[in-house]
Design an enzyme around this catalytic site. Structure first.
Site, PDB file in Angstrom:
ATOM      1  N   ASP A   1       8.567  12.380  -7.376  1.00 16.55           N
ATOM      2  CA  ASP A   1       7.880  13.336  -8.251  1.00 16.55           C
ATOM      3  C   ASP A   1       6.817  14.164  -7.518  1.00 16.55           C
ATOM      4  O   ASP A   1       6.606  15.329  -7.853  1.00 16.55           O
ATOM      5  CB  ASP A   1       7.297  12.637  -9.497  1.00 16.55           C
ATOM      6  CG  ASP A   1       6.447  11.437  -9.154  1.00 16.55           C
ATOM      7  OD1 ASP A   1       6.351  11.072  -7.971  1.00 16.55           O
ATOM      8  OD2 ASP A   1       5.866  10.859 -10.092  1.00 16.55           O
TER       9      ASP A   1
ATOM     10  N   GLY B   1       7.125   8.562   0.453  1.00 20.69           N
ATOM     11  CA  GLY B   1       7.557   7.332   1.127  1.00 20.69           C
ATOM     12  C   GLY B   1       9.012   7.421   1.548  1.00 20.69           C
ATOM     13  O   GLY B   1       9.821   8.040   0.859  1.00 20.69           O
TER      14      GLY B   1
ATOM     15  N   ASP C   1      11.719   5.869 -10.454  1.00 19.93           N
ATOM     16  CA  ASP C   1      10.968   6.253 -11.654  1.00 19.93           C
ATOM     17  C   ASP C   1      11.129   7.734 -12.035  1.00 19.93           C
ATOM     18  O   ASP C   1      10.310   8.275 -12.774  1.00 19.93           O
ATOM     19  CB  ASP C   1       9.481   5.898 -11.486  1.00 19.93           C
ATOM     20  CG  ASP C   1       8.845   6.555 -10.270  1.00 19.93           C
ATOM     21  OD1 ASP C   1       9.561   7.261  -9.526  1.00 19.93           O
ATOM     22  OD2 ASP C   1       7.633   6.363 -10.065  1.00 19.93           O
TER      23      ASP C   1
ATOM     24  N   ARG D   1       2.757  12.424   3.389  1.00 19.88           N
ATOM     25  CA  ARG D   1       2.314  12.586   2.004  1.00 19.88           C
ATOM     26  C   ARG D   1       1.384  13.794   1.882  1.00 19.88           C
ATOM     27  O   ARG D   1       0.467  13.806   1.066  1.00 19.88           O
ATOM     28  CB  ARG D   1       1.633  11.314   1.519  1.00 19.88           C
ATOM     29  CG  ARG D   1       2.589  10.118   1.386  1.00 19.88           C
ATOM     30  CD  ARG D   1       1.971   9.017   0.546  1.00 19.88           C
ATOM     31  NE  ARG D   1       2.757   7.794   0.544  1.00 19.88           N
ATOM     32  CZ  ARG D   1       3.774   7.566  -0.285  1.00 19.88           C
ATOM     33  NH1 ARG D   1       4.126   8.472  -1.148  1.00 19.88           N
ATOM     34  NH2 ARG D   1       4.422   6.414  -0.240  1.00 19.88           N
TER      35      ARG D   1
ATOM     36  N   THR E   1      13.496   7.988  -4.369  1.00 19.55           N
ATOM     37  CA  THR E   1      12.342   7.087  -4.428  1.00 19.55           C
ATOM     38  C   THR E   1      12.865   5.680  -4.674  1.00 19.55           C
ATOM     39  O   THR E   1      13.726   5.477  -5.537  1.00 19.55           O
ATOM     40  CB  THR E   1      11.306   7.414  -5.525  1.00 19.55           C
ATOM     41  OG1 THR E   1      10.463   6.261  -5.730  1.00 19.55           O
ATOM     42  CG2 THR E   1      11.929   7.772  -6.874  1.00 19.55           C
TER      43      THR E   1
ATOM     44  N   ASP F   1      11.264   3.493  -6.007  1.00 18.67           N
ATOM     45  CA  ASP F   1      10.714   3.034  -7.300  1.00 18.67           C
ATOM     46  C   ASP F   1      11.645   3.353  -8.474  1.00 18.67           C
ATOM     47  O   ASP F   1      11.509   2.773  -9.542  1.00 18.67           O
ATOM     48  CB  ASP F   1       9.359   3.698  -7.562  1.00 18.67           C
ATOM     49  CG  ASP F   1       8.261   3.133  -6.663  1.00 18.67           C
ATOM     50  OD1 ASP F   1       8.557   2.245  -5.860  1.00 18.67           O
ATOM     51  OD2 ASP F   1       7.107   3.586  -6.784  1.00 18.67           O
TER      52      ASP F   1
ATOM     53  N   ARG G   1       4.820   1.218  -8.067  1.00 22.00           N
ATOM     54  CA  ARG G   1       3.450   1.664  -8.314  1.00 22.00           C
ATOM     55  C   ARG G   1       3.150   1.769  -9.808  1.00 22.00           C
ATOM     56  O   ARG G   1       2.195   1.198 -10.303  1.00 22.00           O
ATOM     57  CB  ARG G   1       3.303   3.036  -7.672  1.00 22.00           C
ATOM     58  CG  ARG G   1       1.923   3.290  -7.144  1.00 22.00           C
ATOM     59  CD  ARG G   1       1.658   4.746  -6.927  1.00 22.00           C
ATOM     60  NE  ARG G   1       2.500   5.407  -5.966  1.00 22.00           N
ATOM     61  CZ  ARG G   1       2.170   5.651  -4.698  1.00 22.00           C
ATOM     62  NH1 ARG G   1       1.031   5.227  -4.244  1.00 22.00           N
ATOM     63  NH2 ARG G   1       3.001   6.323  -3.921  1.00 22.00           N
TER      64      ARG G   1
HETATM   65  O1  F6P Z   1       6.496   5.573  -3.760  1.00 22.45           O
HETATM   66  C1  F6P Z   1       7.235   4.599  -3.138  1.00 22.45           C
HETATM   67  C2  F6P Z   1       6.352   3.483  -2.658  1.00 22.45           C
HETATM   68  O2  F6P Z   1       7.165   2.625  -1.897  1.00 22.45           O
HETATM   69  C3  F6P Z   1       5.627   2.706  -3.769  1.00 22.45           C
HETATM   70  O3  F6P Z   1       6.401   1.712  -4.336  1.00 22.45           O
HETATM   71  C4  F6P Z   1       4.452   2.151  -3.000  1.00 22.45           C
HETATM   72  O4  F6P Z   1       3.357   1.900  -3.844  1.00 22.45           O
HETATM   73  C5  F6P Z   1       4.135   3.231  -2.042  1.00 22.45           C
HETATM   74  O5  F6P Z   1       5.323   3.959  -1.825  1.00 22.45           O
HETATM   75  C6  F6P Z   1       3.585   2.737  -0.728  1.00 22.45           C
HETATM   76  O6  F6P Z   1       3.276   3.816   0.049  1.00 22.45           O
HETATM   77  P1  F6P Z   1       2.831   3.761   1.563  1.00 22.45           P
HETATM   78  O7  F6P Z   1       4.051   3.461   2.375  1.00 22.45           O
HETATM   79  O8  F6P Z   1       2.299   5.122   1.816  1.00 22.45           O
HETATM   80  O9  F6P Z   1       1.816   2.677   1.667  1.00 22.45           O
END
Ligand code: F6P
Length: 343
Positions: free
Chosen positions: A103, A11, A129, A72, A125, A127, A171
């Site tokens: 990660d 992301g 994490d 991704r 990230t 997140d 997430r």
């Molecule tokens: O990993 C970062 C993140 O923003 C998470 O918080 C979220 O669940 C995910 O990416 C959303 O991903 P996408 O933009 O592929 O829907």
């Protein structure tokens, strides 16, 4: 002259362009050429590249998004995918690769390293994490955006004497929910690390109403789960190449349940990708630039399989394999402390 490839996977996160700028500037100092690999590992597999230089990146640090795009794509899921990345590094004439990611991306970087490629990482990230670093690129901006949004929701919630449920990203961890919820004065924060009891949620909201409090704000991380039903609430259960489902919907579910079970008028808002879009905060630009500079230092020192991270106020190198070893979750004690405000 050395040639370094740079790619960003997973992301997007505000601040990534600042990291790219720092890498290009530092590389120039050392006389290294930089090649942008487009769309993360997808670009590496497909040899989709773009030359980048100081002129191209001079003004990008304050811009959101990623000039190199992202994806991704997971080469480890493809037969010989890691080997192909290694061969393609050779085809592109790359002496080293800087992989910027969370990660998932860094896990692939580690595998590529294990296969003998020269790779260093950079942590990002929203997140937050990644256990190796205190903060990762993008988190600070996401928290600022969520905080401002929750601040705004207070006034509309109060005007209508409603319960407002705010769903934020996160997430597997509740860092954004916790920081933004605490900063913006949420009355309840629900995170993936601590399962919550729906009855407790209803009781708190009814108690607030009984005490004459006009309205309530509940902040919920998208991965949070009630003890009554621990199945993930997701938009789609189809897994991406890294095995993640597409989360989303806990806010709406809570809206329906709270309204039905408490009789309190309730609305929900999903902040979603607003948290990742647009201008990076000053702190994210600073962090991204420091990490980018240090990544090139690691290349110069040939520290393959290492990654610069933030520890306190210092940027220090650690081994990439530490990144994938464990996820950084909100400690139970921290969550307990914040519960003081759930009243
Ligand atoms: O990993 C970062 C993140 O923003 C998470 O918080 C979220 O669940 C995910 O990416 C959303 O991903 P996408 O933009 O592929 O829907």
């Amino acid at each position: 002259m050395k040639k370094i490839g740079v790619l960003i996977g997973g992301g997007d996160a505000p601040g990534l362009n600042a990291a790219v700028k720092a890498i290009v500037y530092k590389a120039r100092e050392y006389g290294f050429e930089v090649v942008g690999i487009k769309r993360g590992w997808a670009g590496m597999l497909e040899l989709d590249t773009v030359p980048i230089n100081v002129n191209k990146v001079e003004n990008i640090a304050s811009e959101g998004g990623i000039i190199l795009y992202t994806s991704r794509t997971n080469p480890a899921k493809m037969p010989d995918g890691i080997q192909k990345c290694k061969e393609n590094m050779k085809k592109l004439g790359l002496d080293a690769l800087i992989a910027i990611g969370g990660d998932d991306t860094l896990g692939v970087a580690q595998k590529l390293c294990d296969a003998g490629a020269r790779v260093v990482g950079v942590p990002k990230t929203i997140d937050n994490d990644l256990s190796v670093t205190d903060y990762s690129i993008g988190f600070h901006t996401a928290v600022s955006i969520a905080t401002e949004a929750i601040d705004r929701l207070h006034t509309t919630a109060r005007a209508h004497q409603r319960v407002m449920v705010v769903e934020v990203m996160g997430r597997y961890t509740g860092w954004i929910a916790l920081y933004a919820g605490l900063a913006a004065g949420a009355h309840l924060i629900l995170i993936p690390e601590v399962q919550f009891n729906l009855k407790d949620v209803y009781a708190l909201l009814k108690k607030r109403k009984a005490e004459g409090k006009d309205y309530s704000i509940v902040v919920v991380a998208e991965g949070a789960k009630p003890t009554e039903d621990t199945s993930l609430i997701a938009k789609s259960l189809e897994k991406d190449q890294f095995g993640h489902v597409q989360l989303g919907g806990i806010g709406q579910t809570l809206e329906n349940l709270i309204q039905k079970e408490t009789g309190l008028e309730t609305r929900s808002v999903v902040l979603g990708h607003l948290q990742r879009g647009g201008t990076p905060s000053a702190y994210d630009r600073f962090l991204a630039k420091m990490l980018g500079l240090e990544a090139v230092e690691l290349v110069k020192k040939q520290k393959w399989g290492w990654i610069p991270v933030l520890r306190g106020t210092e940027i220090v190198p650690v081994q990439l394999k530490e990144v994938v070893a464990e996820r950084k979750v909100v400690p139970a004690a921290l969550y307990e402390m914040v519960k003081t405000f759930f009243q």
